[in-house]
Write a protein that holds these residues in place. Structure first.
Motif, mmCIF file in Angstrom:
data_model
loop_
_atom_site.group_PDB
_atom_site.id
_atom_site.type_symbol
_atom_site.label_atom_id
_atom_site.label_comp_id
_atom_site.label_asym_id
_atom_site.label_seq_id
_atom_site.Cartn_x
_atom_site.Cartn_y
_atom_site.Cartn_z
ATOM 1 N N THR A 46 0.868 -1.378 -0.334
ATOM 2 C CA THR A 46 0.072 0.166 0.186
ATOM 3 C C THR A 46 1.102 1.319 0.027
ATOM 4 O OG1 THR A 46 -1.793 -1.127 1.148
ATOM 5 C CG2 THR A 46 -1.647 1.249 1.455
ATOM 6 N N SER A 47 2.025 1.178 0.802
ATOM 7 C CA SER A 47 2.764 2.350 0.750
ATOM 8 C C SER A 47 4.120 1.895 0.950
ATOM 9 C CB SER A 47 2.231 3.363 1.792
ATOM 10 O OG SER A 47 2.713 2.923 3.263
ATOM 11 N N PHE A 48 5.072 2.982 0.562
ATOM 12 C CA PHE A 48 6.675 2.708 0.941
ATOM 13 C C PHE A 48 7.053 2.639 2.295
ATOM 14 C CE2 PHE A 48 11.139 4.899 1.114
ATOM 15 C CZ PHE A 48 11.495 3.637 0.830
ATOM 16 N N GLY A 49 6.063 3.387 3.073
ATOM 17 C CA GLY A 49 6.238 3.384 4.475
ATOM 18 C C GLY A 49 6.075 2.002 5.246
ATOM 19 N N VAL A 69 6.035 0.659 -7.516
ATOM 20 C CA VAL A 69 4.728 0.417 -7.692
ATOM 21 C C VAL A 69 3.658 1.526 -7.557
ATOM 22 C CG1 VAL A 69 2.611 -1.062 -7.191
ATOM 23 C CG2 VAL A 69 5.085 -2.114 -7.483
ATOM 24 N N VAL A 70 3.855 2.140 -6.269
ATOM 25 C CA VAL A 70 3.119 3.192 -5.566
ATOM 26 C C VAL A 70 3.400 4.433 -6.397
ATOM 27 C CG1 VAL A 70 2.911 4.782 -3.924
ATOM 28 C CG2 VAL A 70 3.245 2.467 -3.111
ATOM 29 N N ASP A 71 4.551 4.422 -7.068
ATOM 30 C CA ASP A 71 5.011 5.674 -7.904
ATOM 31 C C ASP A 71 4.164 5.434 -9.234
ATOM 32 O OD1 ASP A 71 6.298 6.993 -6.153
ATOM 33 O OD2 ASP A 71 8.221 6.375 -7.066
ATOM 34 N N SER A 72 4.065 4.268 -9.886
ATOM 35 C CA SER A 72 3.468 3.686 -11.193
ATOM 36 C C SER A 72 1.847 4.165 -10.999
ATOM 37 C CB SER A 72 3.528 2.700 -11.359
ATOM 38 O OG SER A 72 4.974 2.179 -11.800
ATOM 39 N N GLU A 73 1.271 3.769 -9.830
ATOM 40 C CA GLU A 73 -0.250 4.078 -9.467
ATOM 41 C C GLU A 73 -0.354 5.405 -9.370
ATOM 42 O OE1 GLU A 73 -1.936 2.067 -6.081
ATOM 43 O OE2 GLU A 73 -0.371 0.547 -5.669
ATOM 44 N N GLY A 74 0.556 6.268 -9.036
ATOM 45 C CA GLY A 74 0.243 7.735 -8.911
ATOM 46 C C GLY A 74 -0.011 8.481 -10.194
ATOM 47 N N ARG A 75 1.181 7.955 -10.953
ATOM 48 C CA ARG A 75 1.163 8.304 -12.515
ATOM 49 C C ARG A 75 -0.170 7.953 -13.338
ATOM 50 N NH1 ARG A 75 6.657 7.032 -11.814
ATOM 51 N NH2 ARG A 75 6.077 5.034 -12.916
ATOM 52 N N TRP A 109 1.635 -3.202 -14.763
ATOM 53 C CA TRP A 109 0.590 -4.120 -14.668
ATOM 54 C C TRP A 109 0.042 -4.496 -13.236
ATOM 55 C CZ3 TRP A 109 -2.248 -5.647 -18.295
ATOM 56 C CH2 TRP A 109 -2.176 -5.809 -19.636
ATOM 57 N N PHE A 110 1.016 -4.675 -12.452
ATOM 58 C CA PHE A 110 0.585 -4.851 -10.786
ATOM 59 C C PHE A 110 -0.158 -3.461 -10.535
ATOM 60 C CE2 PHE A 110 1.278 -4.397 -6.433
ATOM 61 C CZ PHE A 110 1.157 -5.915 -6.032
ATOM 62 N N ALA A 111 0.142 -2.384 -10.694
ATOM 63 C CA ALA A 111 -0.199 -1.091 -10.424
ATOM 64 C C ALA A 111 -1.665 -0.921 -11.135
ATOM 65 C CB ALA A 111 0.466 0.076 -10.721
ATOM 66 N N LEU A 112 -1.910 -1.355 -12.346
ATOM 67 C CA LEU A 112 -3.277 -1.377 -12.939
ATOM 68 C C LEU A 112 -4.544 -2.370 -12.290
ATOM 69 C CD1 LEU A 112 -2.316 -1.150 -16.967
ATOM 70 C CD2 LEU A 112 -3.760 0.492 -15.462
ATOM 71 N N PHE A 113 -3.939 -3.401 -12.000
ATOM 72 C CA PHE A 113 -4.866 -4.392 -11.191
ATOM 73 C C PHE A 113 -4.972 -3.897 -9.976
ATOM 74 C CE2 PHE A 113 -3.705 -7.269 -14.915
ATOM 75 C CZ PHE A 113 -4.988 -7.864 -15.032
ATOM 76 N N LYS A 114 -3.967 -3.230 -9.210
ATOM 77 C CA LYS A 114 -4.059 -2.834 -7.974
ATOM 78 C C LYS A 114 -5.281 -1.613 -7.892
ATOM 79 C CE LYS A 114 -1.417 -1.812 -3.851
ATOM 80 N NZ LYS A 114 -1.912 -0.492 -3.586
ATOM 81 N N LEU A 115 -5.093 -0.835 -8.834
ATOM 82 C CA LEU A 115 -5.896 0.274 -8.974
ATOM 83 C C LEU A 115 -7.612 -0.137 -9.297
ATOM 84 C CD1 LEU A 115 -3.748 2.985 -10.895
ATOM 85 C CD2 LEU A 115 -4.885 3.229 -8.426
ATOM 86 N N ALA A 116 -7.557 -1.207 -10.025
ATOM 87 C CA ALA A 116 -8.851 -1.650 -10.332
ATOM 88 C C ALA A 116 -9.666 -2.242 -9.343
ATOM 89 C CB ALA A 116 -8.671 -2.912 -11.599
#
Length: 208
Positions: free
Chosen positions: A57-60, A118-124, A158-165
């Protein structure tokens, strides 16, 4: 050199390797279960899947997990050492402890950095879709580009897309619809290819 070959040092190195292997194994199983859930558009179901969802979920969160692992590693090393060897022998292996902790720290940071990517990809992706007037078109273009790249496609995207879905908002719905549509297209294409191959095989040789 004598410290390296002492029984305490060998035990510490072996214990660190075993603990690291267990951590990586649990992480791999958790990732597979999480991927199985999100790629079928289900919410994380099992405990391991939910754990991996929290982890990415987050880098932290990834950093916190790594820190907890390092603390457990150090505590287990000294607990095991003091229970089996004299105090002086255990204290004399301090450099070995520093060495194995440093290697484990590098591994933890590597995992955390992957999560950050991955989190950065989600943000973009989220920003690109939110700010576009043609949200479906943008999402479709991203998915089509990844398909065109084939095995060279960015797995993190791909991971970010499915996660955002998984999100219950406009961005999540758009991505989910595009992924489902693309999946149906690929299934239909595969079915046509299979049918054509079967027809060519059944027709036999062409004799003129």
């Amino acid at each position: 050199m004598q410290v390296l070959y002492s029984p305490v040092s060998l035990l510490f190195i072996l214990h660190a390797l075993v603990l690291q292997s267990i951590w990586l194994y649990v992480g791999r199983i958790s990732r597979n279960r999480y991927l199985s859930d999100i790629m079928t558009f289900r919410s994380p179901s099992s405990r391991l899947s939910k754990y991996y969802n929290w982890r990415v979920t987050s880098f932290g969160n990834a950093l916190y997990e790594g820190l907890v692992f390092l603390v457990v590693l150090v505590m287990s090393l000294y607990t095991l050492g003091y229970s089996l060897f004299p105090v002086n022998d255990v204290n004399g292996a301090f450099l070995i402890v520093v060495f194995v902790v440093f290697l484990s720290f590098l591994s933890a940071m590597q995992h955390a950095w992957r999560v950050k990517e991955v989190v950065d990809s989600e943000g973009r992706i989220d920003t690109a879709i939110k700010t576009s007037t043609d949200k479906i078109g943008v999402a479709r273009m991203m998915v089509d580009d990844l398909y065109l790249q084939g095995v060279m496609g960015d797995g993190r995207t791909w991971f970010a897309l499915f996660k955002l879905a998984q999100r219950q908002d406009q961005v999540g719905w758009v991505i989910r619809d595009v992924l489902l549509e693309k999946g149906k297209e690929e299934d239909a294409r595969f079915s046509r290819h299979t049918t054509e191959s079967s027809s060519n095989t059944d027709s036999g040789p062409d004799i003129n």
